[in-house]
Each structure stands twice: as structure tokens, then as C-alpha cells.
Design a protein around this motif. Structure first.
Motif, PDB file in Angstrom:
ATOM      1  N   SER A 138      -0.349 -10.344  10.845  1.00  0.00           N
ATOM      2  CA  SER A 138      -0.514 -10.812   9.779  1.00  0.00           C
ATOM      3  C   SER A 138       0.344 -10.130   8.727  1.00  0.00           C
ATOM      4  CB  SER A 138      -1.980 -10.887   9.180  1.00  0.00           C
ATOM      5  OG  SER A 138      -2.326  -9.517   8.914  1.00  0.00           O
ATOM      6  N   LEU A 139       1.058  -9.117   8.955  1.00  0.00           N
ATOM      7  CA  LEU A 139       1.908  -8.196   8.230  1.00  0.00           C
ATOM      8  C   LEU A 139       3.419  -8.432   8.458  1.00  0.00           C
ATOM      9  CD1 LEU A 139      -0.291  -4.647   8.329  1.00  0.00           C
ATOM     10  CD2 LEU A 139      -0.283  -6.537   6.505  1.00  0.00           C
ATOM     11  N   PRO A 140       4.069  -8.453   7.454  1.00  0.00           N
ATOM     12  CA  PRO A 140       5.532  -8.352   7.674  1.00  0.00           C
ATOM     13  C   PRO A 140       6.235  -7.245   8.360  1.00  0.00           C
ATOM     14  CG  PRO A 140       5.028  -8.029   5.208  1.00  0.00           C
ATOM     15  CD  PRO A 140       3.811  -8.473   5.981  1.00  0.00           C
ATOM     16  N   PRO A 141       7.447  -7.576   8.674  1.00  0.00           N
ATOM     17  CA  PRO A 141       7.903  -6.175   9.342  1.00  0.00           C
ATOM     18  C   PRO A 141       7.898  -4.959   8.486  1.00  0.00           C
ATOM     19  CG  PRO A 141       9.217  -8.304   9.469  1.00  0.00           C
ATOM     20  CD  PRO A 141       8.117  -8.587   8.742  1.00  0.00           C
ATOM     21  N   GLU A 142       8.023  -5.083   7.220  1.00  0.00           N
ATOM     22  CA  GLU A 142       8.251  -3.808   6.439  1.00  0.00           C
ATOM     23  C   GLU A 142       6.931  -3.140   6.188  1.00  0.00           C
ATOM     24  OE1 GLU A 142       8.143  -7.473   3.618  1.00  0.00           O
ATOM     25  OE2 GLU A 142       8.970  -6.812   5.568  1.00  0.00           O
ATOM     26  N   ARG A 143       5.785  -3.749   6.490  1.00  0.00           N
ATOM     27  CA  ARG A 143       4.364  -3.227   6.321  1.00  0.00           C
ATOM     28  C   ARG A 143       3.671  -3.034   7.845  1.00  0.00           C
ATOM     29  NH1 ARG A 143       2.393  -3.098   1.284  1.00  0.00           N
ATOM     30  NH2 ARG A 143       3.209  -4.279  -0.379  1.00  0.00           N
ATOM     31  N   GLN A 144       4.376  -3.056   8.731  1.00  0.00           N
ATOM     32  CA  GLN A 144       3.716  -2.914  10.010  1.00  0.00           C
ATOM     33  C   GLN A 144       3.077  -1.527  10.245  1.00  0.00           C
ATOM     34  OE1 GLN A 144       3.053  -4.972  12.935  1.00  0.00           O
ATOM     35  NE2 GLN A 144       3.570  -6.424  11.280  1.00  0.00           N
ATOM     36  N   ARG A 145       3.705  -0.474   9.657  1.00  0.00           N
ATOM     37  CA  ARG A 145       3.246   0.961   9.936  1.00  0.00           C
ATOM     38  C   ARG A 145       2.139   1.178   8.950  1.00  0.00           C
ATOM     39  NH1 ARG A 145       8.160   4.838  10.121  1.00  0.00           N
ATOM     40  NH2 ARG A 145       6.760   6.385  10.483  1.00  0.00           N
ATOM     41  N   GLU A 146       1.534   0.096   8.228  1.00  0.00           N
ATOM     42  CA  GLU A 146       0.341   0.105   7.387  1.00  0.00           C
ATOM     43  C   GLU A 146      -1.031  -0.181   8.002  1.00  0.00           C
ATOM     44  OE1 GLU A 146       0.928  -2.179   3.881  1.00  0.00           O
ATOM     45  OE2 GLU A 146       2.804  -1.177   3.318  1.00  0.00           O
ATOM     46  N   THR A 147      -0.942  -0.823   9.390  1.00  0.00           N
ATOM     47  CA  THR A 147      -1.724  -1.378  10.310  1.00  0.00           C
ATOM     48  C   THR A 147      -2.813  -0.494  10.356  1.00  0.00           C
ATOM     49  OG1 THR A 147       0.056  -3.008  11.146  1.00  0.00           O
ATOM     50  CG2 THR A 147      -2.279  -2.523  12.260  1.00  0.00           C
ATOM     51  N   ALA A 148      -2.666   0.612  10.902  1.00  0.00           N
ATOM     52  CA  ALA A 148      -3.815   1.595  11.128  1.00  0.00           C
ATOM     53  C   ALA A 148      -4.743   1.802   9.871  1.00  0.00           C
ATOM     54  CB  ALA A 148      -3.269   2.736  11.726  1.00  0.00           C
ATOM     55  N   HIS A 149      -3.867   1.933   8.778  1.00  0.00           N
ATOM     56  CA  HIS A 149      -4.921   2.583   7.787  1.00  0.00           C
ATOM     57  C   HIS A 149      -5.475   1.075   7.069  1.00  0.00           C
ATOM     58  CE1 HIS A 149      -6.192   4.503   3.988  1.00  0.00           C
ATOM     59  NE2 HIS A 149      -5.626   3.590   3.273  1.00  0.00           N
ATOM     60  N   ARG A 150      -4.739   0.030   7.024  1.00  0.00           N
ATOM     61  CA  ARG A 150      -5.398  -1.231   6.767  1.00  0.00           C
ATOM     62  C   ARG A 150      -6.558  -1.402   7.593  1.00  0.00           C
ATOM     63  NH1 ARG A 150      -3.004  -4.173   2.954  1.00  0.00           N
ATOM     64  NH2 ARG A 150      -0.772  -3.609   2.119  1.00  0.00           N
ATOM     65  N   TYR A 151      -6.352  -0.913   8.793  1.00  0.00           N
ATOM     66  CA  TYR A 151      -7.533  -1.334   9.582  1.00  0.00           C
ATOM     67  C   TYR A 151      -8.823  -0.767   9.243  1.00  0.00           C
ATOM     68  CZ  TYR A 151     -10.649  -1.320  13.941  1.00  0.00           C
ATOM     69  OH  TYR A 151     -11.632  -1.351  14.925  1.00  0.00           O
ATOM     70  N   MET A 152      -8.573   0.726   8.619  1.00  0.00           N
ATOM     71  CA  MET A 152      -9.728   1.490   8.318  1.00  0.00           C
ATOM     72  C   MET A 152     -10.256   0.690   7.126  1.00  0.00           C
ATOM     73  SD  MET A 152     -10.071   3.514  10.886  1.00  0.00           S
ATOM     74  CE  MET A 152     -11.613   3.702   9.811  1.00  0.00           C
ATOM     75  N   ILE A 153      -9.461   0.450   6.140  1.00  0.00           N
ATOM     76  CA  ILE A 153     -10.044  -0.303   4.883  1.00  0.00           C
ATOM     77  C   ILE A 153     -10.645  -1.537   5.278  1.00  0.00           C
ATOM     78  CG2 ILE A 153      -9.443  -1.472   2.843  1.00  0.00           C
ATOM     79  CD1 ILE A 153      -6.717   0.288   2.907  1.00  0.00           C
ATOM     80  N   GLY A 154     -10.203  -2.372   6.231  1.00  0.00           N
ATOM     81  CA  GLY A 154     -11.039  -3.395   6.734  1.00  0.00           C
ATOM     82  C   GLY A 154     -12.349  -2.944   7.100  1.00  0.00           C
ATOM     83  N   LEU A 155     -12.514  -2.050   8.295  1.00  0.00           N
ATOM     84  CA  LEU A 155     -13.858  -1.630   8.750  1.00  0.00           C
ATOM     85  C   LEU A 155     -14.790  -1.079   7.648  1.00  0.00           C
ATOM     86  CD1 LEU A 155     -15.288  -0.704  11.398  1.00  0.00           C
ATOM     87  CD2 LEU A 155     -14.119   1.570  11.130  1.00  0.00           C
TER      88      LEU A 155
END
Length: 728
Positions: A490-507
């Protein structure tokens, strides 16, 4: 408690219960750290900053060779303008450069403590409990605004810190590093304490001397992890349980973290803690904001016990929430080690009935109740009752157990998905993955992408449906693998390295919504045992399964290390069968009971298979724990003998009013012709007389603490005693 700003010297003085913290705005608007330690009445710059010309330390202020950021003890250091040490943050500009220059702009002092949007944090129930300082810094070239947020508590030797980044410019910025706190000490004669480990031996205690260069602990696993806990403490060389300076940091976060200490060329030490910058970046578009998680900083001038007491009381009363925060926790029986996946409705009811007859209060149905879950290769994500095992449905089973006057609890693993599941067949893009790369499995499962709102919404819906379907009053929330191939569809290439933190926000959002929707349910977190035992999770779930290793002797070290930071009431501890399923050790039911009764007590074995003598012993343990439960769960905890230092372990809990205490001692291996042992107790009232119930003897508190009490000779390996002390 107060926060003062002295305009003549541009100095901030923050005071908590018995702690002072000082920093100053110096030349050209830089923030310099001055002091953190025992509370002082008034600061008159007895340790004022000294500026001298240092070779190869560049000069920030024109024609002033005495001023360099390379030698300045800073409050929140950046990189690129003469400071060569570890920066607290780093930002990439659109032109590819990473130089920033933060200067003081303004500050604001307010009563109370604001919430951190979407993140767990400590809190206040009355605005008079705390004051908050926000210091605004600005990089004038980019219009990046950085707000340092400090809260001091009236009743605790604790200061919390976090940072908010605001892009008030016109260009995109990319955060490459965003630590939550930095402290520059003007000395480095410290030991570093951390809590490393692995699955089955979490939170062992490590203490090493600081050395030149960088020492760090952290996680890159997508979770706070079994391997390292988001805690570190710098302590003076002479520090022990009762004496010495302690400067402790604990990160209120459940994902990747890094805590680091750098000793520089001049013997200064820089402590930094926050989100791990490894594989992290965050695109900050104009007008966007990034809030870092909170760090709890605790100072103790009286050793490690005082540090632990501050963490314990703060977390129990101002981090944990909900109706179970101040309630005694139930004695449970869990069927996992009794049956694993091999059970049916009749067997579950038999275990529950036997547990109830022995005095237990809660039955927990563990893994295997859903989908086609006969082993760990299938069905995660398909939260539908397994009709082969539970033909009458979950509600009927739960109701039957409730009719026994027993509460009913249930195991979930909401963050995971099995490849062999209907959910995966329907939504193969819903897991964390990278296109065209293999999807590595661990425990035959993948991780749901909680950085996606649609995934979070669906899991909230599915879990809520089950929780509404039956009289469930307890949930064990498990998480059994760490992240690989970290990416999101769901994230564009320039935001892929946000995945781990966005996971925690979602959790955190999922946990917030579910625990709010079901306030009558006691949630216990788990991650293969203690793989996510951190203050971030405790904000939503007030207790944690301390370790999958239920062996009593192993638990001595695990629970001892955990006690450095986390309160007893947050530690799940169970009696299991022998030989132990993790280390295959045989220990007596007595020692297993004593160690487990030093936490939130329960059982994890097939009680229907025990003989009459064993069942009678368990009944006695359950009755005993009900008497001591308030002291264990709400008392002050004292470590007496260190299991990492020898063959013995001892600790005790003392009620807040010092009327009751519980003492536990374990000897691991028998020794020939060994000396007699006496122990000095702690935490009692020296003026009170205490009756030792098991010995039927009475002593004044001062005698027990100064002279000590004899430990009886005990025969054989793996022996223990547990005594109650009641004030007369």
C-alpha cells in the motif's frame, strides 16, 4: 515539582520528586546540557560550561575558536556543523545533503501532560501531577521545526521526553533518524546495564564498563524482541541495589529501537535512545508532522532498588490503564502445555472443572480452537471456531465453564496469517512482503500488514466478532514471528522504509480500539513469551506472559531481570509439568509454586492427570496465593540475592503500608558441608513487630533488616522456602 526558566542566564531547571534536570541556551541559540541528578534547591552555575580552543574541533561561531559543537554537551545534537559525534537525528534535504542547524526559538510551560497522538505514553489523572515543557528549535534554511517535549512528575523521580518534527518549509524532507532523547554527560566513568537474552531466556542482566567509542543495544526485528529490551541504565561504578547513582532510560515502544552510548575523545558520554535508524526513513512533506515515541528517564541516587520502584509504581499507576489496573488478577489454568493442539470440548471441560475444584478462577483456551488448526501450519487469520474440536460452538463451551463459576479466556494471534488459510487465499497482498522476493516463513506464518488501514479494520472486525460471541473475560494476545522482507503493497517506493513504524502505529490503533471496546476483558500480551515485554504494550495490556520457558530455575533469572523495570503485577508466571517442556528439568511442585507465586500466578499442565497428593498440594498453593496476592501484585519489590552471581536467589514483596510481606528463597544446587546462611530483609518498618507465619516466631523489623534471619538447611537440589510476615 516545577519547571523554571531563568531569562538572565537562559537556563531551564526541571524538578521532579527528587530529581533536577538542567540545560541552557548558549551562544547563537544552541541548547547545552548542564546536569541531571539529585534534586538541588538552586542552580548558580557551579559547573558552568568552559569554552577553550580544541585542536581539530571546528568552530561554529565566526572568529571564536573556543566554541565548537564537537566539545559542547548538547541537549539534542544534529550532524554537519562541527559535531562529529553520534547525532540525535538526521534529515535529508531534496538536494541530498544532510546538514541541519537547530537553534532555540521559544518555549512553553503548561500544567499536566498532553497525549501523544496514536502512540502509547504515560499519563496523568490530574493536571497538578505534572508539568510539561515544550522547547521550539528551528533550522532556518529549511524551516524545519523541532519541538523537544519534557514532562516532570510530582510523585516520581521520572522525566519523560519525546520530539515532534514539523516541516514548515516548502520542500520535502526525509527523516533518516529521529531519536526521542539525548543526554550528554560530562563524564564517562559508568557501567552500562542492559537486558539481553533470547527466546526462553529473556531479560538477563548485563553490566559492562563504558569504553571509548560506541556501545549499543537494539532491535531490527520489527519488535522490541527477546534479544534486547528497550532499556539501558548508566550507573556509577559502586552502584548496587542500595547505593549509587543510576540514570535509566526506557523506550515506550514495541518495534525497532536503538539505545547507544558514545564515549568521546574528552571522556564525555552521549546517551541516545529512539527508533532504530536502520532501514528507517520518513518522508515529511510540507505541513506534515512526525511524533517520536516517548522515553521514560529515571534517576536514582540510592541504587537499583529505588530505580525499579520508580518504574514499577509509575508503570502500574500511570502507564497501565483500564478497570484491571488496580484489581487483583485471577489465578488461571491454561491448557497449552497440557494438550497443545490435541484436545476436544470434553477434555477442556474436564481440565476447567478440575481447576475449579482446586480453587482456580479462570480457564484459558489456548491455540488450536479455530479454523483447521491441528498444528501450527494453518488457519491464522481465519478466526472461526473449529467445529471438529468444539462442535457445540465457543459460546456453549464458554457458558458451560462459566456455569462452573469459572471465568473463560481465549488465545489469539491477531497480527499473523498462515499461508494455508482462507484469508491468505483471498488477500495474498495483505502480508508484509517485497515484490518479486520470496516470502520467508517463520513458524509457518507471515505477518499481516498493519500499516494498512483496511487490514487493521478487518482484524478489528474479526476479533471483535469472536469476543462478542461468548462470555470471554480474558485474552492472551500472542505474536510469534519477527519481520523479514519488510515492505507494504500500500506504500509508494519513497515510503517503503516507513513500513515497520507504520506497522506499530497500526498495531497500537488495533489494540486501542479492541481494548476500549471490551473494557471487561483482561488482556495479556505475549510474543513467544517475553519477546515484546515493553512499556508500549503495557499501555494497552496490563500484563505480559514473561517467557515461554516455564522452568522454575530458568525463571529465577528471567523474572529477576524483568523486575529491573517492570512491576510484578505485569509478569505472568505459571506452574507447569515436569520434566519441564523447555529444558527437561525436574523440580518439585513446591519450588515451581514458589517461583510462579512471585508473579501473576497460574497453571499450565493437565491437572486431571495428577495424583491426589499433587492435587492437594495445588489446592494449598492456590489458597496460599489468594492470601498473599495483594502483597505480590501491589507491594514494593526488593531483590535480595542475585541468581546471576551465585547458587541462590531471594526476593521479597512488602505491602505499601508495611503491614505484610512475602519472602522467597531458592537454592539451585546442593553443596556439601555448606555454611549456614542468614539474610537481611528489606522494606520493613523497623518499629513494627512481624510474625513469621510459617515459623510461628516474631521479630522487630529492625532486627530482620539489620541482623537478618536464618535460612534453614535444605537437602537436595532445587529447594525453596516462602514465608509470610504479618505486622502485629
Amino acid at each position: 515539582m516545577s519547571i523554571h526558566y531563568f531569562d538572565t542566564t537562559k537556563t531551564f531547571h526541571l524538578t521532579a520528586r527528587n530529581t533536577s534536570y538542567l540545560f541552557q541556551v548558549v551562544k547563537e541559540g544552541y541548547l547545552a546540557h548542564l546536569y541531571w541528578g539529585k534534586k538541588i534547591k538552586e542552580y548558580n552555575h557551579s559547573n558552568e560550561l568552559r569554552f577553550v580552543d580544541r585542536a581539530f574541533s571546528g568552530n561554529t561561531v565566526a572568529r571564536d575558536r573556543s566554541f565548537s559543537l564537537d566539545t559542547l554537551p548538547q541537549e539534542y545534537p544534529s550532524f554537519g556543523h562541527t559535531d562529529y559525534r553520534n547525532p540525535a537525528f538526521q534529515v535529508e534535504l531534496e538536494n541530498g545533503s544532510t546538514v541541519t542547524d537547530l537553534r532555540y526559538v521559544s518555549h512553553q510551560i503548561t500544567k499536566g501532560k498532553p497525549k501523544l497522538d496514536g502512540l502509547p505514553a504515560t499519563y496523568v489523572e490530574d493536571i497538578e501531577e505534572a508539568e510539561t515543557l515544550e522547547v521550539v528549535l528551528k533550522d532556518r534554511l529549511t524551516n524545519l521545526t523541532v519541538i523537544l517535549i519534557y514532562t516532570v512528575f510530582e510523585n516520581f523521580n521520572a522525566i519523560t521526553r519525546s520530539v515532534r518534527f514539523e516541516n514548515n518549509g516548502t520542500d520535502n524532507l526525509r527523516l533518516l533518524k529521529a531519536s526521542s532523547a539525548n543526554v550528554d554527560f560530562r563524564e564517562s566513568d559508568f557501567d552500562l546495564i542492559s537486558l539481553p537474552g533470547a527466546w526462553g531466556r529473556e531479560r538477563y542482566v548485563s553490566r559492562t564498563a563504558l569504553r571509548d567509542g560506541i556501545q549499543s543495544v537494539g532491535s531490527r526485528r520489527g519488535a522490541s524482541s527477546h534479544q534486547h529490551n528497550p532499556f539501558m541504565a548508566l550507573v556509577s561504578k559502586e552502584t548496587n541495589e542500595n547505593y549509587g547513582d543510576v540514570f535509566a532510560f526506557n523506550f515506550v515502544y514495541s518495534g525497532n529501537f536503538l539505545s547507544a552510548v558514545e564515549v568521546d575523545q574528552f571522556g564525555y558520554s552521549r546517551a541516545t535512545i529512539g527508533i532504530n535508524p536502520f532501514d528507517f526513513s520518513w518522508l515529511l512533506e510540507p505541513k506534515e508532522v512526525f511524533q517520536t515515541p516517548e522515553v521514560v528517564m529515571v534517576y536514582s541516587g540510592s541504587g537499583l532498588t529505588e530505580m525499579s520502584h520508580t518504574f514499577h509504581e509509575l508503570y502500574r499507576t500511570r502507564l497501565c490503564r483500564g478497570e484491571f489496573r488496580d484489581k487483583v488478577r485471577p489465578i488461571l489454568i491454561n491448557n497449552w502445555e497440557a494438550t497443545y493442539f490435541n484436545f476436544n470440548e470434553q477434555k477442556i471441560e474436564q481440565i476447567a472443572k478440575c481447576g475449579k475444584d482446586l480453587g482456580m478462577e479462570l480457564f484459558v483456551l489456548d491455540d488450536g480452537w479455530f479454523g483447521k488448526r491441528d498444528d501450527d501450519t494453518t488457519s491464522l487469520g481465519d478466526w472461526i471456531v473449529n467445529q471438529n474440536k468444539i462442535p457445540n460452538g465457543l459460546n456453549a463451551l464458554a457458558q458451560n465453564i462459566c456455569d462452573m463459576n469459572m471465568e473463560f479466556g481465549l488465545w489469539f494471534e491477531p497480527e499473523m496469517i498462515s499461508v494455508n488459510s482462507n484469508l491468505y487465499k483471498e488477500h495474498p497482498d495483505w502480508c508484509i512482503h517485497v515484490p518479486n522476493r520470496r516470502r520467508s516463513e517463520s513458524r509457518q506464518q507471515l505477518i499481516l500488514d498493519f500499516s494498512r488501514k483496511d487490514v487493521c479494520d478487518e482484524i478489528i472486525k474479526r476479533i471483535s466478532s469472536i469476543l462478542k460471541s461468548a462470555p470471554i473475560t480474558y485474552v492472551k494476545w500472542d505474536m510469534n514471528r519477527h519481520m523479514t522482507e519488510v515492505g507494504s503493497a500500500s506504500l509508494p517506493p519513497e515510503r517503503q522504509r516507513e513500513t515497520a513504524h507504520r506497522y506499530m502505529i497500526g498495531l497500537y490503533r488495533v489494540m486501542e480500539e479492541i481494548t476500549t471496546k471490551f473494557p471487561h476483558i483482561l488482556f495479556e500480551s505475549c510474543s513467544g513469551g517475553g519477546g515484546r515485554f515493553d512499556p508500549g504494550i503495557l499501555h494497552y495490556m496490563p500484563q505480559t506472559w514473561t517467557s515461554d520457558n516455564t522452568d522454575a530455575i530458568s525463571r529465577l533469572k528471567i523474572q529477576y531481570g524483568t523486575s529491573y523495570v517492570y512491576p510484578t503485577i505485569s509478569m505472568g508466571a505459571h506452574v507447569s509439568a515436569v520434566p519441564n517442556h523447555q529444558v527437561h528439568r525436574n523440580t518439585s511442585l513446591e519450588v515451581r509454586g514458589h517461583v510462579a507465586m512471585s508473579g501473576n500466578f497460574g497453571y499450565e499442565l493437565d491437572v486431571t492427570e495428577l495424583n491426589q497428593e499433587e492435587q492437594e498440594k495445588i489446592s494449598e498453593q492456590v489458597s496460599y496465593y489468594k492470601e498473599i496476592r495483594p502483597v505480590i501484585q501491589f507491594g514494593h519489590f526488593y531483590r535480595l540475592l542475585n541468581p546471576f552471581a551465585g547458587n541462590e536467589t531471594a526476593w521479597m514483596n512488602v505491602s505499601p503500608n508495611k503491614e505484610d510481606a512475602v519472602f522467597m528463597y531458592v537454592k539451585v544446587l546442593a553443596e556439601p558441608n555448606e555454611p549456614y546462611r542468614k539474610l537481611r530483609l528489606k522494606g520493613l518498618d523497623p518499629e513494627k513487630k512481624y510474625h513469621v507465619v510459617e515459623l510461628d516466631k516474631t521479630y522487630y523489623g529492625d532486627e530482620l533488616m539489620q541482623v537478618g534471619i536464618n535460612i534453614p538447611a535444605m537437602d537436595g537440589d532445587f529447594t525453596s522456602i516462602m514465608w509470610r510476615f504479618k505486622a502485629e
